[in-house]
Design an enzyme around this catalytic site. Structure first.
Site, mmCIF file in Angstrom:
data_model
loop_
_atom_site.group_PDB
_atom_site.id
_atom_site.type_symbol
_atom_site.label_atom_id
_atom_site.label_comp_id
_atom_site.label_asym_id
_atom_site.label_seq_id
_atom_site.Cartn_x
_atom_site.Cartn_y
_atom_site.Cartn_z
ATOM 1 N N ASP A 120 0.833 -1.196 0.000
ATOM 2 C CA ASP A 120 0.000 0.000 0.000
ATOM 3 C C ASP A 120 0.880 1.264 0.000
ATOM 4 O O ASP A 120 2.114 1.153 0.068
ATOM 5 C CB ASP A 120 -0.903 -0.062 1.254
ATOM 6 C CG ASP A 120 -2.211 0.667 1.056
ATOM 7 O OD1 ASP A 120 -2.330 1.447 0.105
ATOM 8 O OD2 ASP A 120 -3.125 0.470 1.882
ATOM 9 N N ASP B 184 -10.955 2.714 -2.681
ATOM 10 C CA ASP B 184 -11.340 1.459 -2.027
ATOM 11 C C ASP B 184 -12.810 1.138 -2.299
ATOM 12 O O ASP B 184 -13.665 2.033 -2.269
ATOM 13 C CB ASP B 184 -11.200 1.591 -0.506
ATOM 14 C CG ASP B 184 -9.751 1.663 -0.075
ATOM 15 O OD1 ASP B 184 -8.858 1.659 -0.937
ATOM 16 O OD2 ASP B 184 -9.532 1.720 1.151
HETATM 17 C C1 GLA Z 1 -5.983 1.304 1.960
HETATM 18 C C2 GLA Z 1 -6.134 0.275 0.850
HETATM 19 C C3 GLA Z 1 -7.156 -0.777 1.257
HETATM 20 C C4 GLA Z 1 -6.720 -1.451 2.552
HETATM 21 C C5 GLA Z 1 -6.506 -0.402 3.633
HETATM 22 C C6 GLA Z 1 -5.884 -0.991 4.888
HETATM 23 O O1 GLA Z 1 -7.121 2.070 2.139
HETATM 24 O O2 GLA Z 1 -6.514 0.880 -0.348
HETATM 25 O O3 GLA Z 1 -7.310 -1.741 0.231
HETATM 26 O O4 GLA Z 1 -5.559 -2.182 2.317
HETATM 27 O O5 GLA Z 1 -5.657 0.649 3.186
HETATM 28 O O6 GLA Z 1 -5.624 -0.051 5.862
#
Ligand code: GLA
Length: 362
Positions: free
Chosen positions: A177, A238
């Site tokens: 990430d 997300d």
């Molecule tokens: C980000 C990513 C998600 C997830 C969260 C975890 O928002 O895009 O897919 O991995 O972090 O904290």
């Protein structure tokens, strides 16, 4: 010296020293380029599996939520269900731990990452063995920055050590990430971590969140570089457990398809995020829609749901062999939205011709 075949006979061709020099130079350039790129031979079709984030988020309270907390137990139960409920046979392979698996600080002697000792009491090697013994593969989340999005330690300043630790833990898939990081350093930093993963000698799929953080800042990601260094990458926001969220992602992927679509292909995929079928937010028809569009987009099919409670009709969608075959088509050409009229959209994807029994013609 080179050896060529001509009408079934071997013929030796002698080269002048200068031609030989250029050939050697060419080979050196090719191998230099290869060491600069990921070239791990993985993810020739979009990866399939399960990841905890959308469904279980960062639940760490195992006392009050013993079945939902991010723990060894959750991943073992899910592994068992992937096999016993037929998902593994349908192709779902990677069991991926997302954020919130770590202790809040590194080991103060070795500097190594440490899994939460209470929630993963047997250690990650034990969990990796459990997953591998079920015939599945093990994925793990980390973050390129100082901290993960949920505030656990990230890889920056410890990249070589962490890549090595991942290999020692028998990890097969890494999601990196991009929270708490300077996006200006990502063009160099993400490839660097990919090279370090490669250097361990353990094949690990490399999933990058590099472009989405650049898009947030209005920068245009370098897709040519992404293709060379990552097996898949998150392009956009997300996903949430709602149809609105699925529709927003579809909208983004179709509006930006001219610059995104050409870059998906064997070994390097655009990732519109997890499949949310089997949760609360989608109706039966909306569930079919997400599965169909993700198949057309050649998207990674990574479910995030509670496999113990998925209703039979939704399980049938998730395991629909024909839709999965479209997603896993060997040509690996990402589809596009080809028509939009009022509220009707038509999406299409070219796939390898098949015979009546569904076998691909090579
Ligand atoms: C980000 C990513 C998600 C997830 C969260 C975890 O928002 O895009 O897919 O991995 O972090 O904290």
């Amino acid at each position: 010296m080179n050896v060529a075949r001509k009408s079934g006979t071997r013929k030796e061709i002698r080269e002048t020293p200068s031609k030989m020099f250029y050939n050697i130079l060419f080979l050196l350039l090719v191998s230099y380029r290869a060491t600069q790129a990921l070239e791990n031979g993985l993810a020739r079709t979009p990866p399939m599996g399960w990841m905890h984030w959308e469904r279980y988020r960062c639940i760490t309270d195992c006392k009050n939520y013993p079945n939902e907390c991010i723990s060894e137990n959750l991943f073992k139960r899910t592994t068992d269900l992937l096999v016993s409920e037929g998902y593994a046979a349908a192709g779902y392979e990677y069991v991926i731990i997302d954020d919130c698996w770590l202790e809040k600080s590194r080991d103060n002697v070795t500097n190594k990452l440490v899994e939460d000792r209470y929630r993963f009491p047997s250690g990650l090697n034990h969990l990796a063995d459990y997953i591998h013994n079920s015939g599945l593969k093990f994925g793990l989340y980390q973050d390129y920055g100082t901290h993960t999005c949920a505030g656990y330690p990230g890889v920056i300043n410890h990249m070589a050590l962490d890549a090595q630790t991942f290999a020692e833990w028998d990890v097969d898939y890494v999601k990196l990430d991009g929270c708490y990081a300077d996006t200006a350093t990502m063009d160099a930093g993400y490839p660097e971590f990919g090279r370090l993963l490669n250097k361990t000698g353990r094949p690990m799929i490399y999933s990058c969140s590099w472009p989405v953080y650049q898009e947030y800042e209005g920068k245009i990601p370098d897709y040519e570089a992404l293709k060379q260094h990552c097996n898949l990458w998150r392009n956009y926001d997300d996903i949430d457990d709602s149809f609105e969220s699925v529709a927003k992602i579809m909208d983004y992927f179709s509006k930006n398809q001219d610059r995104i679509q050409p870059h998906g292909g064997p070994g390097h995929w655009n990732d519109p995020d997890m499949l949310i079928l089997g949760n609360y937010g989608l109706s039966y028809d909306q569930s079919k829609l997400q599965m169909a569009v993700w198949a057309i987009l050649a998207a990674p099919l990574i479910m995030s749901n509670d496999l113990a409670t998925v209703r039979p009709e939704i399980k049938a969608i998730l395991q629909n062999r024909d839709v999965i075959a479209v997603n896993q088509d060997p040509l690996g050409i990402q589809g596009r939205r080809i028509l939009i009229q009022k509220n009707i959209e038509v999406w299409a994807r070219p796939i390898m011709p098949r015979n009546a029994a569904g076998y691909v013609f090579y």
